[in-house]
Motif scaffolding. Structure first.
Motif, short mmCIF file in Angstrom:
data_model
loop_
_atom_site.label_atom_id
_atom_site.label_comp_id
_atom_site.label_asym_id
_atom_site.label_seq_id
_atom_site.Cartn_x
_atom_site.Cartn_y
_atom_site.Cartn_z
N ARG A 1 -18.56 6.23 7.48
CA ARG A 1 -19.58 6.05 8.51
C ARG A 1 -19.02 5.66 9.88
NH1 ARG A 1 -23.88 7.32 5.75
NH2 ARG A 1 -24.27 6.45 3.70
N PHE A 2 -17.78 6.06 10.14
CA PHE A 2 -17.22 5.89 11.48
C PHE A 2 -17.58 7.12 12.31
CE2 PHE A 2 -14.51 2.91 9.25
CZ PHE A 2 -14.23 1.95 10.21
N ASP A 3 -17.83 6.91 13.58
CA ASP A 3 -18.02 8.01 14.53
C ASP A 3 -16.62 8.38 15.02
OD1 ASP A 3 -19.00 9.83 16.37
OD2 ASP A 3 -19.54 8.29 17.83
N VAL A 4 -16.12 9.54 14.62
CA VAL A 4 -14.72 9.91 14.85
C VAL A 4 -14.59 10.82 16.05
CG1 VAL A 4 -12.72 11.10 13.85
CG2 VAL A 4 -14.18 9.66 12.39
N ILE A 5 -13.61 10.51 16.88
CA ILE A 5 -13.23 11.37 18.00
C ILE A 5 -11.77 11.75 17.76
CG2 ILE A 5 -12.89 11.55 20.48
CD1 ILE A 5 -14.84 9.14 20.73
N GLN A 6 -11.49 13.03 17.63
CA GLN A 6 -10.11 13.50 17.49
C GLN A 6 -9.64 14.00 18.85
OE1 GLN A 6 -8.85 15.73 14.00
NE2 GLN A 6 -10.96 15.64 13.25
N CYS A 7 -8.43 13.60 19.22
CA CYS A 7 -7.87 14.00 20.51
C CYS A 7 -6.57 14.77 20.29
CB CYS A 7 -7.60 12.78 21.38
SG CYS A 7 -9.10 11.83 21.73
N GLU A 8 -6.37 15.78 21.10
CA GLU A 8 -5.20 16.65 20.97
C GLU A 8 -3.95 16.09 21.64
OE1 GLU A 8 -4.97 19.48 19.19
OE2 GLU A 8 -7.04 19.17 18.52
N ASP A 9 -4.12 15.17 22.58
CA ASP A 9 -2.95 14.64 23.28
C ASP A 9 -3.20 13.19 23.72
OD1 ASP A 9 -4.25 14.62 25.94
OD2 ASP A 9 -4.10 16.80 25.79
N ALA A 10 -2.14 12.56 24.17
CA ALA A 10 -2.20 11.14 24.52
C ALA A 10 -3.15 10.86 25.68
CB ALA A 10 -0.79 10.65 24.87
N GLU A 11 -3.16 11.73 26.68
CA GLU A 11 -4.00 11.49 27.84
C GLU A 11 -5.49 11.57 27.48
OE1 GLU A 11 -0.10 11.76 28.91
OE2 GLU A 11 -1.14 13.40 27.93
N LEU B 1 -8.26 2.98 3.11
CA LEU B 1 -9.57 2.38 2.82
C LEU B 1 -9.49 0.87 2.66
CD1 LEU B 1 -11.19 4.94 0.36
CD2 LEU B 1 -11.95 4.36 2.67
N ARG B 2 -8.43 0.41 2.02
CA ARG B 2 -8.24 -1.04 1.88
C ARG B 2 -8.13 -1.72 3.24
NH1 ARG B 2 -5.11 0.39 -2.53
NH2 ARG B 2 -3.20 0.36 -1.31
N GLU B 3 -7.46 -1.06 4.16
CA GLU B 3 -7.30 -1.64 5.50
C GLU B 3 -8.61 -1.65 6.28
OE1 GLU B 3 -5.99 -3.58 8.53
OE2 GLU B 3 -4.75 -3.26 6.77
N LEU B 4 -9.47 -0.67 6.02
CA LEU B 4 -10.70 -0.53 6.79
C LEU B 4 -11.85 -1.38 6.27
CD1 LEU B 4 -10.57 3.29 7.42
CD2 LEU B 4 -9.91 1.45 8.96
N MET C 1 -7.54 14.90 7.45
CA MET C 1 -7.85 14.13 6.24
C MET C 1 -8.31 12.72 6.60
SD MET C 1 -6.50 11.59 3.92
CE MET C 1 -4.87 11.43 4.54
N ILE C 2 -7.62 12.10 7.55
CA ILE C 2 -7.99 10.75 7.98
C ILE C 2 -9.36 10.77 8.66
CG2 ILE C 2 -7.41 8.88 9.58
CD1 ILE C 2 -4.45 9.48 8.91
N ALA C 3 -9.60 11.79 9.49
CA ALA C 3 -10.90 11.90 10.16
C ALA C 3 -12.02 12.04 9.14
CB ALA C 3 -10.90 13.10 11.12
N LEU C 4 -11.83 12.87 8.14
CA LEU C 4 -12.84 13.05 7.10
C LEU C 4 -13.09 11.75 6.35
CD1 LEU C 4 -14.72 14.97 5.53
CD2 LEU C 4 -12.77 15.52 4.08
N LEU C 5 -12.03 11.06 6.02
CA LEU C 5 -12.15 9.78 5.31
C LEU C 5 -12.94 8.77 6.15
CD1 LEU C 5 -11.16 8.14 2.81
CD2 LEU C 5 -9.25 7.43 4.23
N LEU C 6 -12.65 8.71 7.45
CA LEU C 6 -13.37 7.78 8.33
C LEU C 6 -14.83 8.18 8.48
CD1 LEU C 6 -10.65 7.25 11.06
CD2 LEU C 6 -11.39 5.61 9.33
N GLU C 7 -15.09 9.48 8.60
CA GLU C 7 -16.47 9.94 8.71
C GLU C 7 -17.26 9.59 7.45
OE1 GLU C 7 -15.71 14.03 9.62
OE2 GLU C 7 -15.73 13.65 11.79
N GLN C 8 -16.63 9.71 6.29
CA GLN C 8 -17.30 9.34 5.05
C GLN C 8 -17.55 7.84 5.01
OE1 GLN C 8 -14.69 11.02 2.08
NE2 GLN C 8 -15.73 13.00 2.15
#
Length: 101
Positions: free
Chosen positions: A15-25, A96-99, A6-13
């Protein structure tokens, strides 16, 4: 996972280029290689580091990066300077307010 999507979709909308990562490394490598302007992380991560350590690594790489840390628990007392904390669940209007500058 649903909240991350949900956060990734919101950021993509937004106009952020989103990278989702599965783990900390993987996230740490992405921070070092891609130099993001924004990092959104949970406190608890899969892997050897937590979200607070990832936030500090991002700030060490670029002190201008904006960092949002999310947790279902109260905010840790050891948040790096300038890091914003959001309690779960994170609602889109608050994020959204924070961004928005």
């Amino acid at each position: 996972m649903i909240q991350r999507d949900m956060i990734a979709l919101l950021l993509e909308q937004g106009r952020f280029d989103v990278i989702q990562c599965e783990d900390a490394e993987t996230a740490a490598l992405a921070v070092k290689m891609r130099h993001p302007t924004l990092l959104v992380t949970d406190v608890k991560l899969t892997g050897k580091m937590n979200g607070i350590e990832l936030a500090q690594l991002a700030l060490d790489c670029d002190p201008r990066v904006r960092v949002l840390v999310i947790s279902g628990l109260p905010p840790p007392s050891d948040l790096p300077d300038g890091v914003k904390f959001f309690a779960k669940p994170v609602y889109p209007p608050a994020l959204l307010r924070e961004l928005t500058p």
